[in-house]
Design an enzyme around this catalytic site. Structure first.
Site, PDB file in Angstrom:
ATOM      1  N   ASP A  42     -25.070  16.926   5.748  1.00 44.81           N
ATOM      2  CA  ASP A  42     -23.767  16.462   5.237  1.00 44.81           C
ATOM      3  C   ASP A  42     -23.983  15.466   4.093  1.00 44.81           C
ATOM      4  OD1 ASP A  42     -21.072  15.877   5.041  1.00 44.81           O
ATOM      5  OD2 ASP A  42     -20.892  14.972   7.027  1.00 44.81           O
ATOM      6  N   TYR A  81     -26.925  16.421  16.429  1.00 46.47           N
ATOM      7  CA  TYR A  81     -26.075  16.937  17.509  1.00 46.47           C
ATOM      8  C   TYR A  81     -26.882  17.597  18.635  1.00 46.47           C
ATOM      9  CZ  TYR A  81     -21.653  15.854  15.102  1.00 46.47           C
ATOM     10  OH  TYR A  81     -20.582  15.210  14.511  1.00 46.47           O
TER      11      TYR A  81
HETATM   12  P1  ADP Z   1     -25.691  18.272  13.027  1.00 51.33           P
HETATM   13  O1  ADP Z   1     -24.954  16.959  13.074  1.00 51.33           O
HETATM   14  O2  ADP Z   1     -24.742  19.470  13.009  1.00 51.33           O
HETATM   15  O3  ADP Z   1     -26.764  18.367  14.056  1.00 51.33           O
HETATM   16  P2  ADP Z   1     -27.620  17.598  10.901  1.00 51.33           P
HETATM   17  O4  ADP Z   1     -27.291  17.397   9.463  1.00 51.33           O
HETATM   18  O5  ADP Z   1     -28.069  16.410  11.684  1.00 51.33           O
HETATM   19  O6  ADP Z   1     -26.321  18.303  11.544  1.00 51.33           O
HETATM   20  O7  ADP Z   1     -28.731  18.715  11.030  1.00 51.33           O
HETATM   21  C1  ADP Z   1     -28.506  20.104  10.929  1.00 51.33           C
HETATM   22  C2  ADP Z   1     -29.769  20.761  10.386  1.00 51.33           C
HETATM   23  O8  ADP Z   1     -29.767  20.651   8.952  1.00 51.33           O
HETATM   24  C3  ADP Z   1     -31.089  20.121  10.858  1.00 51.33           C
HETATM   25  O9  ADP Z   1     -31.988  21.162  11.223  1.00 51.33           O
HETATM   26  C4  ADP Z   1     -31.582  19.379   9.601  1.00 51.33           C
HETATM   27  O10 ADP Z   1     -32.995  19.307   9.564  1.00 51.33           O
HETATM   28  C5  ADP Z   1     -31.076  20.293   8.516  1.00 51.33           C
HETATM   29  N1  ADP Z   1     -30.959  19.722   7.160  1.00 51.33           N
HETATM   30  C6  ADP Z   1     -30.901  18.425   6.762  1.00 51.33           C
HETATM   31  N2  ADP Z   1     -30.822  18.343   5.420  1.00 51.33           N
HETATM   32  C7  ADP Z   1     -30.807  19.630   4.947  1.00 51.33           C
HETATM   33  C8  ADP Z   1     -30.752  20.231   3.649  1.00 51.33           C
HETATM   34  N3  ADP Z   1     -30.672  19.487   2.543  1.00 51.33           N
HETATM   35  N4  ADP Z   1     -30.771  21.597   3.558  1.00 51.33           N
HETATM   36  C9  ADP Z   1     -30.838  22.371   4.665  1.00 51.33           C
HETATM   37  N5  ADP Z   1     -30.898  21.871   5.919  1.00 51.33           N
HETATM   38  C10 ADP Z   1     -30.889  20.515   6.058  1.00 51.33           C
END
Ligand code: ADP
Length: 180
Positions: free
Chosen positions: A34, A125
């Site tokens: 995000d 999450y």
């Molecule tokens: P959630 O709150 O839904 O768990 P997160 O952002 O904490 O979402 O993580 C969701 C996934 O996205 C994780 O596997 C994380 O490593 C990954 N992630 C973080 N940054 C990026 C990025 N720039 N591009 C793709 N995936 C990412």
């Protein structure tokens, strides 16, 4: 056969019609993917999010999705979806499936031809990646999404191997970026 590709890399670089953001229900930015999407898209994305109707401060409950413009990203749209906090928002499996379905349905209704997903709920999450990948892939393989090119952007080799196994049945390690 639906087109599903897997890339080890940063989703903010995706050249697709819609990038899916694993947002929180307030939808005003956060950590993880995000934060990366908001940084890459710039302030226009935050302005667009603020315009989404909020009920008691919530713009998007778990399992639903909202669509906005994409600011400075290459994509036309950002689709913000909220996955379940594993074991807290229940039933987690239904909510995760619904997050994928709602995102794909919005992409179709906005005439998108391509969409990029991160591993929704697999970061803070806490969703177990193998289970999440099984749900994600089974939804994306449904016939109603055949017209979409679906690309998963995974952020580690381990996560990429888990998704490879869900799509192809074998854990092939990929180097970045490898469209399969
Ligand atoms: P959630 O709150 O839904 O768990 P997160 O952002 O904490 O979402 O993580 C969701 C996934 O996205 C994780 O596997 C994380 O490593 C990954 N992630 C973080 N940054 C990026 C990025 N720039 N591009 C793709 N995936 C990412």
């Amino acid at each position: 056969m639906n087109t599903i590709k897997i890339i080890l890399g940063d989703i903010t670089k995706a050249d697709v019609d819609a990038i899916v953001n694993a947002a929180n229900s307030v939808m005003l930015g956060g950590g993880g993917v995000d934060g990366a999407i908001h940084r890459a898209a710039g302030p226009k994305l935050l302005e667009a999010c603020k315009k989404v109707k909020a009920i008691n401060g919530e713009r998007c409950p778990a399992g639903e999705a909202r669509i906005t413009e994409a600011g400075n990203l290459k994509a036309k749209y950002v689709i913000h979806t909220v996955g379940p906090r594993y074991g807290i928002d229940t039933p987690s499996e239904t909510l995760l499936a619904s997050a994928y379905r709602s995102s794909l349905d919005l992409a179709i209704s906005h005439a998108c031809k391509s969409i990029a997903f991160p591993a929704i709920s697999c970061g803070v999450y806490g969703y177990p990646p193998e289970e999440a990948a099984g749900i994600a892939v089974s939804i994306c393989q449904r016939p109603e999404y055949e017209s979409l090119a679906i690309i998963f952007y995974l952020f580690s080799e381990k996560m990429t191997a888990v998704w490879m196994k869900a799509v192809y049945g074998s854990p092939v390690l990929a180097k970045s970026p490898v469209p399969i």
